[in-house]
Design an enzyme around this catalytic site. Structure first.
Site, PDB file in Angstrom:
ATOM      1  N   LYS A   1      -2.024  25.983  41.470  1.00 47.45           N
ATOM      2  CA  LYS A   1      -3.054  26.555  42.347  1.00 47.45           C
ATOM      3  C   LYS A   1      -3.682  25.446  43.187  1.00 47.45           C
ATOM      4  CE  LYS A   1      -7.164  29.547  42.042  1.00 47.45           C
ATOM      5  NZ  LYS A   1      -8.053  30.276  41.122  1.00 47.45           N
TER       6      LYS A   1
ATOM      7  N   SER B   1      -9.763  35.212  37.243  1.00 46.51           N
ATOM      8  CA  SER B   1      -8.784  34.852  38.269  1.00 46.51           C
ATOM      9  C   SER B   1      -7.397  34.487  37.772  1.00 46.51           C
ATOM     10  CB  SER B   1      -9.313  33.710  39.123  1.00 46.51           C
ATOM     11  OG  SER B   1     -10.223  34.222  40.051  1.00 46.51           O
TER      12      SER B   1
ATOM     13  N   SER C   1      -8.487  35.258  41.847  1.00 46.37           N
ATOM     14  CA  SER C   1      -8.207  34.421  42.981  1.00 46.37           C
ATOM     15  C   SER C   1      -6.898  33.645  42.884  1.00 46.37           C
ATOM     16  CB  SER C   1      -9.352  33.418  43.155  1.00 46.37           C
ATOM     17  OG  SER C   1      -9.407  32.542  42.031  1.00 46.37           O
TER      18      SER C   1
HETATM   19  N1  GLN Z   1     -13.406  37.572  41.221  1.00 45.62           N
HETATM   20  C1  GLN Z   1     -14.328  36.680  40.629  1.00 45.62           C
HETATM   21  C2  GLN Z   1     -15.127  35.962  41.696  1.00 45.62           C
HETATM   22  O1  GLN Z   1     -14.893  36.224  42.813  1.00 45.62           O
HETATM   23  C3  GLN Z   1     -13.617  35.699  39.733  1.00 45.62           C
HETATM   24  C4  GLN Z   1     -12.987  34.606  40.468  1.00 45.62           C
HETATM   25  C5  GLN Z   1     -12.401  33.574  39.574  1.00 45.62           C
HETATM   26  O2  GLN Z   1     -12.174  33.801  38.391  1.00 45.62           O
HETATM   27  N2  GLN Z   1     -12.193  32.408  40.143  1.00 45.62           N
HETATM   28  O3  GLN Z   1     -15.952  35.170  41.435  1.00 45.62           O
END
Ligand code: GLN
Length: 488
Positions: free
Chosen positions: A78, A177, A153
């Site tokens: 990532k 994410s 994400s």
């Molecule tokens: N969807 C969540 C957010 O937008 C989690 C994102 C994540 O785990 N990085 O914060």
């Protein structure tokens, strides 16, 4: 997909070790697959083709090395993790030209274990989002249906594995994410216990929530990668000084679920769950029972406060962490600023995307004098109650099970204009981060209405990743693998 690219990571690794496949062949097969699928999927922000081939060649010349557990295995990372000499953008314009001179500890450990870095995976900007539509460099499509999101994400990390571009990937999980994109793309993903994997070299989003973890095609693969990246790191004061279990051997040894009590929280199986997700999860729980598991009802009563609590804590931490991107030290700098305030304002408003700016503003607000007690302190208190729910539930069970998401992957653009709808996608994943506990998502079937993958989550006690991995391994063995993604 070539036969090679559809192998599990641990199968490939065994063939590499036995010299049935060379590292160069493995890397070349991935690069071919990337070339073929990237125009449709866009899982990657950069591909390090030459460097990967060179590394593979050097590995082949030296020959397989039994001290390197991922010898010759191609992976993607990532783009939130620093990679020496390779751009690390967090999918943000503000870091578009940033090339770190060091590797994140997790990346350094993978390299030391013989893994080959193929490239960097797309993501929501600064890991803020649930669909990978917040990337400044274009969205990723779901390999199962190119009109749908891969989840976020870590959407690029999940889509790359589902599309056969790599044998595994690293993602990060602040509020789901890893688990959400794993479930949307039909792959396995684990968020380890907070402190299990060093966060050194991870661009921080919510520092008390962030964890790095792998996404792969099987639970055994997850175990193999987790075993490599785990462990105490003096460079991260929140990394835990705990021995790393033999995750892979412990996972492979689990043949059934006898003696395991699976807690089924009523809050995760109530209203709002689509019929197809419910049906797949219930079928998986039937299979778990046939493997000897006992299903016990548990309660997680503070679940309904999880979204509000998480978004206060995460935004507060984000506003503080992202203050470093000021146009002065590194990252995008506006060329025409007249004074310092101008420089900050112009660089930050042009460098950050809309969702990131929204969170900085809200995060600053909840931390500001006068509102701190009403919002941030309250959220910190409720966070403790959410964690206590889990501790109470684990008095009655060994693993908690529930859907990873109330629905399967949604359509591109479907929720992009409505941040609150997007935040609601995280209802089943974020409590775990607030509690610091480990959780994984495994594919348990295709939804009867959509034909899209459904993920089942398993939550465990702190530092008990082994039980989760073993249970997922045994359950997947009974449920069988998903077919190849039909979108490609
Ligand atoms: N969807 C969540 C957010 O937008 C989690 C994102 C994540 O785990 N990085 O914060």
């Amino acid at each position: 997909m070539s036969d090679l690219c559809s192998l599990d990571l641990t199968d490939l690794r065994d063939r590499l070790a036995g010299k049935q496949v060379s590292a160069r062949e493995a890397v070349s097969a991935c690069l071919e697959r990337i070339e073929k699928t990237e125009p449709a999927v866009h899982a990657l922000l950069n591909v390090q083709a030459d460097a990967a081939l060179e590394t593979a060649q050097a590995l082949d010349q030296a020959g397989p090395d039994s001290t390197k557990p991922l010898w010759g295995v191609p992976l993607v990372i990532k783009d939130a993790l620093c990679t020496a000499g390779v751009p690390t953008t967090c999918a943000s314009k503000i870091l578009e030209n940033f090339t770190p001179f060091y590797d994140a500890t997790a990346v350094a450990k993978l390299k030391a274990a013989g893994a080959v870095l193929l490239g960097k995976a797309n993501m929501d900007e600064f890991a803020m989002g649930s669909s990978t539509e917040n990337s400044a460099f274009g969205r990723t499509a779901n390999p199962w249906d190119l009109g749908r999101v891969p989840g976020g994400s870590s959407g690029g990390s999940a889509a790359a594995v589902a599309a056969g571009q790599a044998f595994g990937s690293l993602g990060t999980d602040t509020g789901g994410s890893i688990r959400l994109p794993a479930s949307f793309c039909g792959v396995h993903g684990i968020k380890p216990t907070y402190g299990r994997v060093s966060r050194y070299g991870l661009v921080a989003y919510g520092s008390s929530l962030d964890q790095i973890g792998p996404l792969c095609r099987s639970a055994k693969d997850l175990a193999a990668v987790l075993e490599v990246i785990s462990g105490h790191d003096p460079k991260d004061s929140t990394s835990a000084p705990r021995p790393v279990p033999a995750f892979e051997a412990e996972t492979a040894a689990r043949k059934d679920l006898s003696g395991l009590r699976l807690g089924m929280p009523e809050e995760y199986f109530g209203e709002g769950l689509t019929d197809e997700v419910r049906a797949c999860c219930e079928k998986a729980l039937e299979a778990a029972k046939s493997l000897g598991a006992e299903i016990v009802p548990v309660r997680l009563p503070h679940t309904r406060y999880a979204i509000a609590t998480y978004y206060i804590v995460a935004m507060a931490e984000a506003s503080s962490n992202l203050a470093r991107f000021d146009g002065v030290r590194y990252g995008y700098r506006h060329a025409g600023a007249q004074d310092l305030t101008d420089l900050y304002e112009l660089s930050r408003s042009e460098g950050f995307g809309e969702e990131v700016q929204r969170r900085i503003v809200l995060g600053t607000y909840v931390l500001s004098a006068g509102y701190y007690d009403a919002y941030y302190r309250k959220a910190a208190q409720v966070r403790r109650l959410i964690r206590q729910d889990f501790l109470d539930a684990f008095a009655a069970c060994d693993v908690i099970v529930g859907p990873a998401s109330p629905f399967v992957a949604f359509g591109l653009g479907e929720k992009a204009g409505d941040p609150l709808q997007m935040y609601l996608s995280d209802i089943f994943t974020i409590s775990l981060n607030l509690s610091g506990l480990p959780g994984l998502s495994l594919p348990v079937g295709l939804g009867a209405d959509s034909g899209m993958p459904v993920g089942l989550q398993m939550f465990g006690r702190a530092f008990d990743e082994s039980t989760l991995l073993g249970a997922a391994h045994a359950l997947s063995g009974t449920l069988g693998p998903l077919p190849a993604p039909k979108g490609l």
